[in-house]
Scaffold this active site. Structure first.
Site, PDB file in Angstrom:
ATOM      1  N   GLY A  89      37.125  45.175  39.172  1.00  0.00           N
ATOM      2  CA  GLY A  89      37.085  44.260  37.613  1.00  0.00           C
ATOM      3  C   GLY A  89      36.755  45.485  36.529  1.00  0.00           C
ATOM      4  NE  ARG A 153      36.319  42.195  41.640  1.00  0.00           N
ATOM      5  CZ  ARG A 153      36.222  43.073  41.401  1.00  0.00           C
ATOM      6  NH1 ARG A 153      35.526  44.059  42.407  1.00  0.00           N
ATOM      7  NH2 ARG A 153      35.044  43.217  40.168  1.00  0.00           N
ATOM      8  CG  ASP A 184      36.591  49.729  48.176  1.00  0.00           C
ATOM      9  OD1 ASP A 184      36.621  50.602  48.244  1.00  0.00           O
ATOM     10  OD2 ASP A 184      36.124  48.399  47.186  1.00  0.00           O
ATOM     11  CE  LYS A 210      37.568  49.424  37.573  1.00  0.00           C
ATOM     12  NZ  LYS A 210      37.259  48.078  38.346  1.00  0.00           N
ATOM     13  CB  THR A 211      33.400  51.503  38.373  1.00  0.00           C
ATOM     14  OG1 THR A 211      32.275  50.656  38.614  1.00  0.00           O
ATOM     15  CG2 THR A 211      32.471  53.076  38.974  1.00  0.00           C
ATOM     16  CG  ASP A 213      29.207  48.954  39.874  1.00  0.00           C
ATOM     17  OD1 ASP A 213      28.517  48.736  39.013  1.00  0.00           O
ATOM     18  OD2 ASP A 213      28.999  48.600  40.250  1.00  0.00           O
TER      19      ASP A 213
END
Length: 551
Positions: A89, A153, A184, A210-211, A213
């Protein structure tokens, strides 16, 4: 995949103003440096299994850049062919990672080429790429989104897919590949590095964290990029909703925030805005709270506020809340098993296969949530938790409990719940000054690591509480972040997600203030993300508290 690219001539004044903002680099990157290896590394868990899965990478040291003289400098006459891919994402700042890699190659390795793989890992497998040039990259500097080369993805995991990746690496004569992604994607980067080394390919692989979240971090990787910007975007919207709640005096706003696996975004947004209630999934799991416990907690606060004359409020909920509730986890596990073999029939015969506790819970849930639990499974056969509208579920359950209390004379107000999901709104904003600078340094560092012959590391920039000039730069062994999970009878390597630490400084700070926020209106509206002025260079509370700052 067609991608006409951006035209800076169609930018807003703010977008245009960000294009030529100079990006500071850590001082170690601006002068002569040496790349120094640390001690041998281990793994986050099950080192024996990780060693078996990564025989060519396990135990390799992390690397650190230290000031040095020109005698140890990397050769500027070595031209490199490097690929870069965006995986998973979107997160604000991704374009600056690519700019950092590009600028390093331009400045430190004459005649080098940077290829951008289009559409994520599928671009590697299908050899879909674009050669990145100064003119191509320019309109994306300091801009949000991943549209320079787009993301995807897909995973490179089967023997056939690894073969495709090898063929692409050989066709383009790649010296290196940078994988920009979350846990992941970086696990996949490590598998690629292992595969290439096992096949004696010269292509080396470096990851970047990267994220939005915020669940990819460790001591050496203090934060993932995008988290800072996303939380500031959400905090602005939450602040706006708070003013609305106070203005009308009659609505409870239930706000679901991104973060399926961890509650970092909800916690950070709480620290920035001071809502009346914030549910932290990790606390729910640790205390083994039931859905009724959570409902009762929210309802108790609503009733206490009503007694004080406040018939409104703001409640933050992490996206993956129901995944943290043990009884719901059990229900979902049973549903996954049943629905893998049975069709949901209108008579409900399949329900007889549920344990009595799970059957009671299923019937206790609102009809809409029951239906969402029965939606089509994801590719792994699991409930698509992100599609479950937890905020709507809580509103309905709170309504029912308030009616119950009304019948007992314990509540005499009118409850009106408003639901919101703040998700994609935070993923592609113009990156904050912090994310702009952090990403640029991560990309530049990835260039250094590849130039120095490293593989299987994740780009690591530290000392982030200090000015950019004093940031540290290096690379951390990806295998050192890994543990294994048993899937389909086999051990699978995974980078462990970093959860909210209930003994950590950010949660402790929140815990010390939440009772006051619950009953008194301490609402704090930070307003829009700033690029100049007093607040422009403020870093998020989570990172600063974890680094030991007093907030």
């Amino acid at each position: 995949m067609s991608n006409p690219g951006r035209l800076a001539s169609f930018y807003s004044e703010l977008q245009a103003s960000r294009l030529d903002v100079g990006l500071p680099l850590p001082s170690v990157l601006k002068n002569s440096f040496n790349v120094v290896d640390g001690p041998p590394s281990s793994a986050a868990g099950n080192p024996d299994e990780i060693a078996k899965l990564f025989p060519n990478l396990f135990g390799q040291p992390s690397a650190m850049l230290v000031p040095g003289d020109s005698s140890g400098a990397l050769s500027s006459n070595q031209s490199l062919k490097i690929g870069v891919v965006l995986s998973g994402g979107q997160a604000p700042g991704g374009h600056n990672v690519i700019c950092g890699i590009f600028d390093y190659l331009q400045e430190r390795t004459k005649g080098s080429t940077l290829y951008g793989f289009r559409g994520g890992p599928a671009g590697i497998m299908n050899c879909k790429y674009v050669e990145l040039t100064t003119d191509f990259i320019y309109p994306y500097r300091n801009q949000g989104g991943f549209d320079m080369i787009c993301s995807g993805r897909d995973k490179i995991e089967t023997p056939e897919q690894f073969k495709q990746a090898e063929e692409t690496a050989q066709k383009l004569n790649l010296d290196g590949l940078v994988v920009i992604g979350g846990d992941d994607s970086n696990t996949n980067a490590c598998l690629l590095a292992e595969n290439f080394r096992a096949k004696n390919l010269k292509t080396r692989v470096i990851g970047c964290p990267k994220t939005i979240d915020g669940d990819l971090k460790c001591k050496e990787v203090p934060t993932s990029f995008g988290f800072d910007t996303a939380c500031k975007v959400y905090a602005e919207m939450i602040g706006n909703v708070m003013i609305d709640a106070r203005s009308t005096g009659k609505y409870y706003h239930f706000v679901r925030l991104m973060g399926r696996a961890a509650s970092h975004i909800a916690l950070e947004c709480a620290l920035q805005t001071h809502p009346n209630i914030t549910i932290i999934g990790e606390e729910v799991a640790a205390k083994k709270l039931t859905l009724k416990n959570v409902t009762d907690y929210i309802t108790d606060v609503i009733c206490k506020r009503a007694e004080l004359g406040f018939n409104y409020g703001v409640i933050l909920v992490p996206e993956g809340l129901i995944d943290f509730i043990p009884e719901v986890q059990q229900l979902i596990a049973e549903l996954n098993e049943i629905l893998a073999h049975d069709v949901v029939d209108e008579e409900g015969n399949w329900k007889k296969k549920l344990r009595s506790q799970s059957h009671q819970l299923f019937e206790f849930l609102p009809q809409a949530i029951q239906e969402q639990l029965l939606l089509e499974r994801d590719p792994h056969g699991n409930v698509q938790v992100a599609k479950i509208e937890t905020e709507k579920m809580l509103i309905q359950m709170v309504e029912a409990e308030l009616e119950n209390r009304r019948s007992k004379g314990l509540y005499n107000k009118e409850f009106k719940g408003q639901h919101h999901f703040f998700g994609y709104e935070g993923r592609c904003g113009l990156p904050s000054n912090f994310d702009s600078n952090y990403c640029y340094a991560l990309g530049y560092a990835a260039g250094v690591l590849l130039h120095s012959g490293k593989t299987g590391l994740i780009s690591s920039v530290g000392n982030l509480g200090a000015p950019v000039e004093k940031w540290t730069v290096g690379g951390t062994a990806l295998t050192s972040l890994m543990d294994v999970e048993r899937r389909h009878g086999k051990f699978k390597p995974v980078i462990k997600k970093a959860m909210v630490e209930l003994q950590g400084a950010p949660f402790k700070k929140f815990e010390s203030l939440r009772d006051d926020w619950a009953l008194k209106n301490r609402y704090f509206s930070p307003g829009p993300l700033q690029f100049t002025g007093k607040t422009a260079n403020e870093t998020n509370y989570t990172l600063m508290l974890e680094l030991g700052a007093q907030a």
